[in-house]
Design a protein around this motif. Structure first.
Motif, mmCIF file in Angstrom:
data_model
loop_
_atom_site.group_PDB
_atom_site.id
_atom_site.type_symbol
_atom_site.label_atom_id
_atom_site.label_comp_id
_atom_site.label_asym_id
_atom_site.label_seq_id
_atom_site.Cartn_x
_atom_site.Cartn_y
_atom_site.Cartn_z
ATOM 1 N N ARG A 159 46.693 36.557 37.958
ATOM 2 C CA ARG A 159 46.220 35.106 37.627
ATOM 3 C C ARG A 159 46.638 34.136 38.912
ATOM 4 N NH1 ARG A 159 48.776 30.832 35.916
ATOM 5 N NH2 ARG A 159 50.611 32.193 34.831
ATOM 6 N N LEU A 176 39.369 40.324 38.304
ATOM 7 C CA LEU A 176 39.274 40.076 36.698
ATOM 8 C C LEU A 176 38.704 41.269 36.211
ATOM 9 C CD1 LEU A 176 37.367 36.772 37.057
ATOM 10 C CD2 LEU A 176 39.564 37.225 36.268
ATOM 11 N N LEU A 209 39.086 30.489 35.341
ATOM 12 C CA LEU A 209 37.726 31.009 34.992
ATOM 13 C C LEU A 209 36.687 29.984 34.976
ATOM 14 C CD1 LEU A 209 38.211 34.290 32.809
ATOM 15 C CD2 LEU A 209 37.450 34.283 35.487
ATOM 16 N N ARG A 210 36.796 29.146 33.973
ATOM 17 C CA ARG A 210 35.987 27.912 33.835
ATOM 18 C C ARG A 210 35.873 27.064 34.807
ATOM 19 N NH1 ARG A 210 38.969 27.743 28.943
ATOM 20 N NH2 ARG A 210 40.171 25.963 29.735
ATOM 21 N N HIS A 247 46.370 34.583 28.660
ATOM 22 C CA HIS A 247 44.896 34.736 28.448
ATOM 23 C C HIS A 247 44.226 33.238 28.684
ATOM 24 C CE1 HIS A 247 44.850 38.556 26.157
ATOM 25 N NE2 HIS A 247 45.104 38.921 27.215
ATOM 26 N N GLN A 248 45.003 32.072 28.118
ATOM 27 C CA GLN A 248 44.395 30.715 28.067
ATOM 28 C C GLN A 248 44.359 30.345 29.691
ATOM 29 O OE1 GLN A 248 46.749 28.748 25.262
ATOM 30 N NE2 GLN A 248 45.454 29.296 23.525
ATOM 31 N N LEU A 292 44.438 32.008 32.156
ATOM 32 C CA LEU A 292 43.514 32.779 33.020
ATOM 33 C C LEU A 292 42.115 32.225 32.734
ATOM 34 C CD1 LEU A 292 42.903 35.027 35.193
ATOM 35 C CD2 LEU A 292 42.670 36.486 33.213
ATOM 36 N N ASP A 293 41.993 31.969 31.506
ATOM 37 C CA ASP A 293 40.466 31.184 31.232
ATOM 38 C C ASP A 293 40.155 29.896 31.755
ATOM 39 O OD1 ASP A 293 39.156 33.069 29.585
ATOM 40 O OD2 ASP A 293 39.567 32.385 27.781
ATOM 41 N N ALA A 294 41.378 29.203 31.825
ATOM 42 C CA ALA A 294 41.277 27.845 32.566
ATOM 43 C C ALA A 294 40.850 27.871 33.986
ATOM 44 C CB ALA A 294 42.499 26.998 32.308
ATOM 45 N N THR A 334 33.350 39.072 32.785
ATOM 46 C CA THR A 334 34.036 37.905 32.229
ATOM 47 C C THR A 334 33.908 38.465 30.556
ATOM 48 O OG1 THR A 334 33.580 36.228 33.666
ATOM 49 C CG2 THR A 334 34.186 35.798 31.563
ATOM 50 N N HIS A 383 37.273 39.136 28.195
ATOM 51 C CA HIS A 383 37.476 38.497 27.113
ATOM 52 C C HIS A 383 37.641 39.655 25.724
ATOM 53 C CE1 HIS A 383 35.957 34.681 29.000
ATOM 54 N NE2 HIS A 383 37.287 34.389 28.805
#
Length: 157
Positions: free
Chosen positions: A145, A43, A21-22, A14-15, A17-19, A94, A98
């Protein structure tokens, strides 16, 4: 893997994927990844998948409060989920990603070691252990991802 290692692996995915996304621009969210599917659509697919996986995992363990979702052919289900989310904004996608990810990870963290060997029905109709379902779900998210990262020119993490 035991529960702590599975929880850590899912959280780490998850982290990662978040990296990605940001760093996505609005333009990149609309970029095609697979056929007609854009980054946003992939997503949304991940969000829907983790949501149904959580619901079915809870049902398989006797903890379900929601009706489980089972399908024998995943492609029509994927297309239904795509159609449902096609007009959603990237922000809404998003947020769902989350929320579903956090709820799924919370359920995994609450497992007991003996839960991992229980046989349950997976959303896609097969049966297997809780452990294997989590690992297959982890592989699924990782694959998408990496697909997104490649499409937008980012290192997969």
């Amino acid at each position: 893997m035991r529960v702590p290692e599975l929880s850590e692996a899912v959280g780490t995915e998850h982290q990662a994927l978040d990296a990605i996304l940001r760093r996505l621009s609005s333009e990149q969210m609309r970029q095609k990844v697979a056929g007609d599917w854009t980054v946003k659509d992939i997503l949304g697919h991940i969000a829907a998948y983790e949501g149904v996986q959580r619901v079915d995992l809870a049902a398989g363990l006797g903890r379900g409060k929601e009706e489980p979702v089972y399908f024998d052919n995943f492609q029509p289900w994927n297309e239904q989920q795509y159609a449902l989310r096609r007009d959603w904004t990237p922000g809404r996608i998003t947020a769902e990603l989350h929320e579903n990810g956090a709820r799924y990870l919370s359920l995994i963290k609450s497992l007991h070691e003996e839960d991992l060997i229980k046989q349950i029905r997976y959303p896609w109709g097969e049966r297997g252990t809780v452990h294997q379902m989590i690992v297959e779900g982890l592989d699924h998210v990782r694959e998408h991802r990496e697909q997104i990262a490649a499409a937008v020119g980012q290192a997969p993490g």
